[in-house]
Design a protein around this motif. Structure first.
Motif, PDB file in Angstrom:
ATOM      1  N   UNK A  30       5.778  14.788   6.807  1.00 29.18           N
ATOM      2  CA  UNK A  30       5.041  16.027   6.558  1.00 29.18           C
ATOM      3  C   UNK A  30       4.028  15.902   5.425  1.00 29.18           C
ATOM      4  N   UNK A  31       4.416  15.217   4.355  1.00 31.79           N
ATOM      5  CA  UNK A  31       3.496  15.078   3.210  1.00 31.79           C
ATOM      6  C   UNK A  31       2.745  13.748   3.234  1.00 31.79           C
ATOM      7  N   UNK A  32       2.866  13.011   4.321  1.00 29.69           N
ATOM      8  CA  UNK A  32       2.153  11.735   4.496  1.00 29.69           C
ATOM      9  C   UNK A  32       2.458  10.762   3.360  1.00 29.69           C
ATOM     10  N   UNK A  33       3.745  10.504   3.151  1.00 34.04           N
ATOM     11  CA  UNK A  33       4.185   9.570   2.122  1.00 34.04           C
ATOM     12  C   UNK A  33       4.735   8.334   2.819  1.00 34.04           C
ATOM     13  N   UNK A  52       0.870  -1.174   0.000  1.00 35.48           N
ATOM     14  CA  UNK A  52       0.000   0.000   0.000  1.00 35.48           C
ATOM     15  C   UNK A  52       0.905   1.221   0.000  1.00 35.48           C
ATOM     16  N   UNK A  53       0.612   2.140  -0.890  1.00 31.29           N
ATOM     17  CA  UNK A  53       1.362   3.386  -0.966  1.00 31.29           C
ATOM     18  C   UNK A  53       0.422   4.497  -0.545  1.00 31.29           C
ATOM     19  N   UNK A  54       0.779   5.158   0.551  1.00 28.10           N
ATOM     20  CA  UNK A  54      -0.010   6.274   1.075  1.00 28.10           C
ATOM     21  C   UNK A  54       0.674   7.556   0.616  1.00 28.10           C
ATOM     22  N   UNK A  55      -0.055   8.372  -0.110  1.00 27.34           N
ATOM     23  CA  UNK A  55       0.498   9.615  -0.635  1.00 27.34           C
ATOM     24  C   UNK A  55      -0.525  10.713  -0.437  1.00 27.34           C
ATOM     25  N   UNK A  56      -0.287  11.560   0.578  1.00 28.93           N
ATOM     26  CA  UNK A  56      -1.269  12.581   0.919  1.00 28.93           C
ATOM     27  C   UNK A  56      -2.539  11.925   1.413  1.00 28.93           C
ATOM     28  N   UNK A  57      -3.662  12.226   0.774  1.00 32.71           N
ATOM     29  CA  UNK A  57      -4.946  11.648   1.146  1.00 32.71           C
ATOM     30  C   UNK A  57      -5.308  10.405   0.336  1.00 32.71           C
ATOM     31  N   UNK A  58      -4.437   9.994  -0.576  1.00 35.38           N
ATOM     32  CA  UNK A  58      -4.770   8.852  -1.422  1.00 35.38           C
ATOM     33  C   UNK A  58      -3.994   7.596  -1.014  1.00 35.38           C
ATOM     34  N   UNK A  59      -4.588   6.457  -1.316  1.00 40.03           N
ATOM     35  CA  UNK A  59      -3.963   5.163  -1.056  1.00 40.03           C
ATOM     36  C   UNK A  59      -4.098   4.328  -2.316  1.00 40.03           C
ATOM     37  N   UNK A 103      10.157  13.169  -1.254  1.00 40.27           N
ATOM     38  CA  UNK A 103      10.822  12.431  -0.165  1.00 40.27           C
ATOM     39  C   UNK A 103      12.332  12.574  -0.329  1.00 40.27           C
ATOM     40  N   UNK A 104      12.860  13.790  -0.155  1.00 42.42           N
ATOM     41  CA  UNK A 104      14.274  14.061  -0.418  1.00 42.42           C
ATOM     42  C   UNK A 104      15.225  13.093   0.299  1.00 42.42           C
ATOM     43  N   UNK A 105      15.976  12.334  -0.500  1.00 43.48           N
ATOM     44  CA  UNK A 105      16.993  11.434   0.043  1.00 43.48           C
ATOM     45  C   UNK A 105      16.461  10.142   0.643  1.00 43.48           C
ATOM     46  N   UNK A 106      15.164   9.982   0.738  1.00 47.21           N
ATOM     47  CA  UNK A 106      14.584   8.791   1.363  1.00 47.21           C
ATOM     48  C   UNK A 106      14.190   7.767   0.301  1.00 47.21           C
ATOM     49  N   UNK A 107      14.537   6.509   0.558  1.00 47.69           N
ATOM     50  CA  UNK A 107      14.117   5.428  -0.324  1.00 47.69           C
ATOM     51  C   UNK A 107      14.032   4.124   0.463  1.00 47.69           C
ATOM     52  N   UNK A 108      13.200   3.215  -0.051  1.00 49.25           N
ATOM     53  CA  UNK A 108      13.018   1.893   0.556  1.00 49.25           C
ATOM     54  C   UNK A 108      13.049   0.861  -0.557  1.00 49.25           C
ATOM     55  N   UNK A 128      11.135   1.178  -8.763  1.00 44.99           N
ATOM     56  CA  UNK A 128       9.931   0.540  -9.305  1.00 44.99           C
ATOM     57  C   UNK A 128       8.739   1.470  -9.170  1.00 44.99           C
ATOM     58  N   UNK A 129       8.690   2.192  -8.061  1.00 40.20           N
ATOM     59  CA  UNK A 129       7.627   3.160  -7.804  1.00 40.20           C
ATOM     60  C   UNK A 129       8.308   4.498  -7.504  1.00 40.20           C
ATOM     61  N   UNK A 130       8.442   5.311  -8.538  1.00 41.36           N
ATOM     62  CA  UNK A 130       9.141   6.598  -8.390  1.00 41.36           C
ATOM     63  C   UNK A 130       8.152   7.697  -8.000  1.00 41.36           C
ATOM     64  N   UNK A 131       8.543   8.484  -7.010  1.00 39.41           N
ATOM     65  CA  UNK A 131       7.722   9.592  -6.534  1.00 39.41           C
ATOM     66  C   UNK A 131       8.226  10.898  -7.157  1.00 39.41           C
ATOM     67  N   UNK A 132       7.384  11.924  -7.214  1.00 39.42           N
ATOM     68  CA  UNK A 132       7.792  13.214  -7.777  1.00 39.42           C
ATOM     69  C   UNK A 132       8.979  13.813  -7.021  1.00 39.42           C
TER      70      UNK A 132
END
Length: 128
Positions: A85-88, A5-12, A40-45, A32-36
């Protein structure tokens, strides 16, 4: 069957997760799942399936179940926050081999939900 599940702001959104390939999340276009950019500066999983278990390799300010993480063994329901902060966030979900059960509520006056044996919907996971 595993899902993420990818939570991005108010969407899932829910995405299938292949144990043979794993999946990566972050701003890098190679993920595989690139964010704008800037989300998420410098953060990755990166989620990998090794020796019958899920493992996460984290970079940057990633929180795993509320604590800073670099590597972690992952269990069903574990959450990785890439930007608070951006609920990512990213969450591993094990769906099992069978489809989700359905409870038809048409004509019911009540529906018991809880942990007791007499509940129509029993909550068994420790995080519920």
């Amino acid at each position: 069957m595993y899902e993420v599940r990818v939570y991005q702001g108010d969407s899932v959104r829910t995405m299938p997760l292949d144990a043979a390939e794993g999946m990566s999340f972050g701003e890098d276009k190679k993920c595989s799942c690139a964010f704008p950019k800037g989300s998420c500066p410098g953060a990755s999983v990166r989620l990998l399936y090794e020796n019958g278990a899920w493992k996460a390799e984290c970079a940057g300010p990633v929180l795993h179940n509320g604590k800073q993480a670099q590597t972690a063994m992952v269990q069903n329901g574990d959450m990785f926050i890439l930007n608070q902060d951006s609920h990512l966030a990213v969450q591993l979900v094990f769906r099992g081999e069978k489809p989700a059960a359905e409870i038809h509520v048409d004509g019911l006056e009540e529906l018991l939900i809880g942990r007791a044996d007499n509940c129509a919907l029993q909550l068994k996971h420790r995080r519920v």
